[in-house]
Design a protein around this motif. Structure first.
Motif, mmCIF file in Angstrom:
data_model
loop_
_atom_site.group_PDB
_atom_site.id
_atom_site.type_symbol
_atom_site.label_atom_id
_atom_site.label_comp_id
_atom_site.label_asym_id
_atom_site.label_seq_id
_atom_site.Cartn_x
_atom_site.Cartn_y
_atom_site.Cartn_z
ATOM 1 N N TRP A 21 -6.264 -9.694 -25.103
ATOM 2 C CA TRP A 21 -7.221 -8.935 -26.865
ATOM 3 C C TRP A 21 -6.484 -9.192 -27.497
ATOM 4 O O TRP A 21 -6.656 -9.453 -29.148
ATOM 5 C CB TRP A 21 -9.098 -8.796 -26.467
ATOM 6 N N ASP A 22 -5.751 -8.083 -28.002
ATOM 7 C CA ASP A 22 -5.381 -7.565 -29.126
ATOM 8 C C ASP A 22 -4.054 -7.819 -29.845
ATOM 9 O O ASP A 22 -4.002 -8.642 -30.481
ATOM 10 C CB ASP A 22 -4.721 -6.263 -28.900
ATOM 11 N N GLY A 23 -3.685 -8.746 -28.928
ATOM 12 C CA GLY A 23 -2.781 -10.282 -28.824
ATOM 13 C C GLY A 23 -3.941 -10.886 -29.847
ATOM 14 O O GLY A 23 -2.878 -12.115 -30.834
ATOM 15 N N ALA A 24 -4.687 -11.810 -29.307
ATOM 16 C CA ALA A 24 -5.501 -12.750 -29.238
ATOM 17 C C ALA A 24 -5.924 -12.741 -31.194
ATOM 18 O O ALA A 24 -6.113 -13.253 -31.789
ATOM 19 C CB ALA A 24 -6.573 -13.190 -28.873
ATOM 20 N N ALA A 25 -6.744 -11.082 -31.206
ATOM 21 C CA ALA A 25 -7.049 -11.082 -32.502
ATOM 22 C C ALA A 25 -5.734 -10.671 -33.583
ATOM 23 O O ALA A 25 -5.962 -11.284 -34.629
ATOM 24 C CB ALA A 25 -7.463 -9.446 -32.190
ATOM 25 N N PHE A 26 -5.114 -10.365 -32.874
ATOM 26 C CA PHE A 26 -3.616 -10.268 -33.993
ATOM 27 C C PHE A 26 -3.016 -11.777 -34.804
ATOM 28 O O PHE A 26 -2.921 -11.993 -35.797
ATOM 29 C CB PHE A 26 -2.635 -9.870 -33.259
ATOM 30 N N LEU A 27 -3.366 -12.748 -33.544
ATOM 31 C CA LEU A 27 -3.512 -14.090 -34.162
ATOM 32 C C LEU A 27 -4.048 -14.572 -34.638
ATOM 33 O O LEU A 27 -4.208 -15.414 -35.753
ATOM 34 C CB LEU A 27 -3.027 -15.132 -32.503
ATOM 35 N N VAL A 28 -5.002 -14.794 -34.414
ATOM 36 C CA VAL A 28 -6.620 -14.528 -35.880
ATOM 37 C C VAL A 28 -7.027 -14.153 -36.626
ATOM 38 O O VAL A 28 -6.376 -14.974 -37.762
ATOM 39 C CB VAL A 28 -8.203 -14.603 -34.872
ATOM 40 N N GLY A 29 -6.268 -12.570 -36.913
ATOM 41 C CA GLY A 29 -5.898 -12.287 -38.303
ATOM 42 C C GLY A 29 -4.694 -13.267 -39.386
ATOM 43 O O GLY A 29 -4.786 -13.097 -40.048
ATOM 44 N N SER A 30 -3.376 -13.558 -37.984
ATOM 45 C CA SER A 30 -2.742 -13.534 -39.128
ATOM 46 C C SER A 30 -2.943 -15.520 -39.658
ATOM 47 O O SER A 30 -2.951 -15.104 -40.245
ATOM 48 C CB SER A 30 -1.449 -14.343 -37.690
ATOM 49 N N SER A 31 -3.431 -15.905 -39.129
ATOM 50 C CA SER A 31 -4.092 -16.867 -39.179
ATOM 51 C C SER A 31 -5.248 -17.408 -40.474
ATOM 52 O O SER A 31 -5.565 -18.181 -41.061
ATOM 53 C CB SER A 31 -4.820 -18.412 -38.020
ATOM 54 N N LEU A 32 -5.968 -16.234 -40.600
ATOM 55 C CA LEU A 32 -6.749 -16.417 -41.025
ATOM 56 C C LEU A 32 -5.907 -15.437 -42.962
ATOM 57 O O LEU A 32 -6.534 -15.107 -43.434
ATOM 58 C CB LEU A 32 -8.101 -15.448 -41.101
ATOM 59 N N GLY A 33 -4.934 -15.290 -42.830
ATOM 60 C CA GLY A 33 -3.993 -14.535 -44.113
ATOM 61 C C GLY A 33 -3.846 -12.861 -43.753
ATOM 62 O O GLY A 33 -3.489 -12.246 -45.023
ATOM 63 N N ILE A 34 -4.407 -12.596 -42.820
ATOM 64 C CA ILE A 34 -5.191 -11.383 -42.886
ATOM 65 C C ILE A 34 -3.603 -10.574 -43.138
ATOM 66 O O ILE A 34 -3.698 -8.777 -43.418
ATOM 67 C CB ILE A 34 -5.881 -10.352 -42.051
ATOM 68 N N PHE A 35 -2.644 -10.557 -42.003
ATOM 69 C CA PHE A 35 -1.296 -10.127 -42.109
ATOM 70 C C PHE A 35 -0.447 -11.344 -42.127
ATOM 71 O O PHE A 35 -0.834 -13.028 -42.280
ATOM 72 C CB PHE A 35 -0.832 -9.958 -40.505
ATOM 73 N N GLY A 36 0.475 -10.990 -43.144
ATOM 74 C CA GLY A 36 1.575 -11.538 -43.652
ATOM 75 C C GLY A 36 2.482 -12.096 -42.544
ATOM 76 O O GLY A 36 2.530 -12.149 -41.430
ATOM 77 N N GLU A 37 2.560 -13.420 -42.991
ATOM 78 C CA GLU A 37 4.391 -14.110 -42.635
ATOM 79 C C GLU A 37 4.857 -13.124 -40.987
ATOM 80 O O GLU A 37 5.350 -13.718 -40.112
ATOM 81 C CB GLU A 37 3.991 -15.097 -42.702
ATOM 82 N N SER A 38 5.466 -12.515 -42.437
ATOM 83 C CA SER A 38 6.631 -11.157 -41.659
ATOM 84 C C SER A 38 5.939 -10.450 -41.119
ATOM 85 O O SER A 38 7.151 -9.906 -40.413
ATOM 86 C CB SER A 38 7.025 -10.862 -42.934
ATOM 87 N N GLU A 39 4.751 -9.824 -40.884
ATOM 88 C CA GLU A 39 3.746 -8.812 -39.841
ATOM 89 C C GLU A 39 4.088 -9.116 -38.754
ATOM 90 O O GLU A 39 4.358 -9.724 -38.685
ATOM 91 C CB GLU A 39 2.769 -8.587 -40.846
ATOM 92 N N THR A 40 4.528 -8.276 -37.811
ATOM 93 C CA THR A 40 4.475 -8.634 -36.178
ATOM 94 C C THR A 40 3.066 -7.765 -35.636
ATOM 95 O O THR A 40 2.842 -6.704 -36.281
ATOM 96 C CB THR A 40 5.908 -8.026 -35.328
ATOM 97 N N PHE A 41 2.965 -7.951 -34.311
ATOM 98 C CA PHE A 41 2.239 -7.295 -33.667
ATOM 99 C C PHE A 41 2.411 -5.565 -33.581
ATOM 100 O O PHE A 41 1.822 -4.836 -34.088
ATOM 101 C CB PHE A 41 1.944 -7.603 -32.495
ATOM 102 N N THR A 42 3.321 -5.198 -33.460
ATOM 103 C CA THR A 42 4.272 -4.070 -33.274
ATOM 104 C C THR A 42 3.707 -3.293 -34.457
ATOM 105 O O THR A 42 3.541 -1.776 -34.587
ATOM 106 C CB THR A 42 5.470 -3.279 -32.964
ATOM 107 N N LYS A 43 3.560 -3.942 -35.468
ATOM 108 C CA LYS A 43 3.587 -2.996 -37.273
ATOM 109 C C LYS A 43 2.025 -2.760 -37.370
ATOM 110 O O LYS A 43 2.237 -2.162 -37.816
ATOM 111 C CB LYS A 43 4.670 -3.987 -38.150
#
Length: 86
Positions: A21-43
């Motif tokens: 779930w946490d990885g999936a939530a990260f992918l959703v956030g990334s696809s919405l632009g909440i997390f930048g392209e250079s941000e990784t899950f660990t960050k």
């Protein structure tokens, strides 16, 4: 520059397999632009591993996508999500 269609296709491909779930939530956030392209899950993992509005909202988005039939959810062995085959 990515347009919204590129992000949509990317999300469906990235969630093709069962994803925690946490990885999936990260992918959703990334696809919405909440997390930048250079941000990784660990960050940004603290967003998902603590009780906070953003992490809670992204988890709720996953649950709503399940309710809409876009994603599938399973709870064993852990809470995981994948793109629903239509």
């Amino acid at each position: 520059m990515l347009c919204w269609q590129d992000r949509f296709v990317d999300l469906s491909e990235r969630l093709a397999e069962w994803t925690d779930w946490d990885g999936a939530a990260f992918l959703v956030g990334s696809s919405l632009g909440i997390f930048g392209e250079s941000e990784t899950f660990t960050k940004v993992k603290a967003v998902f591993w603590t009780d906070n509005p953003l992490g809670n909202a992204l988890h709720e988005v996953l649950l709503q996508l399940v309710a809409a039939g876009v994603l599938e959810r399973r709870e064993e062995p852990d809470e995981q999500f994948r793109w629903a085959n239509r």
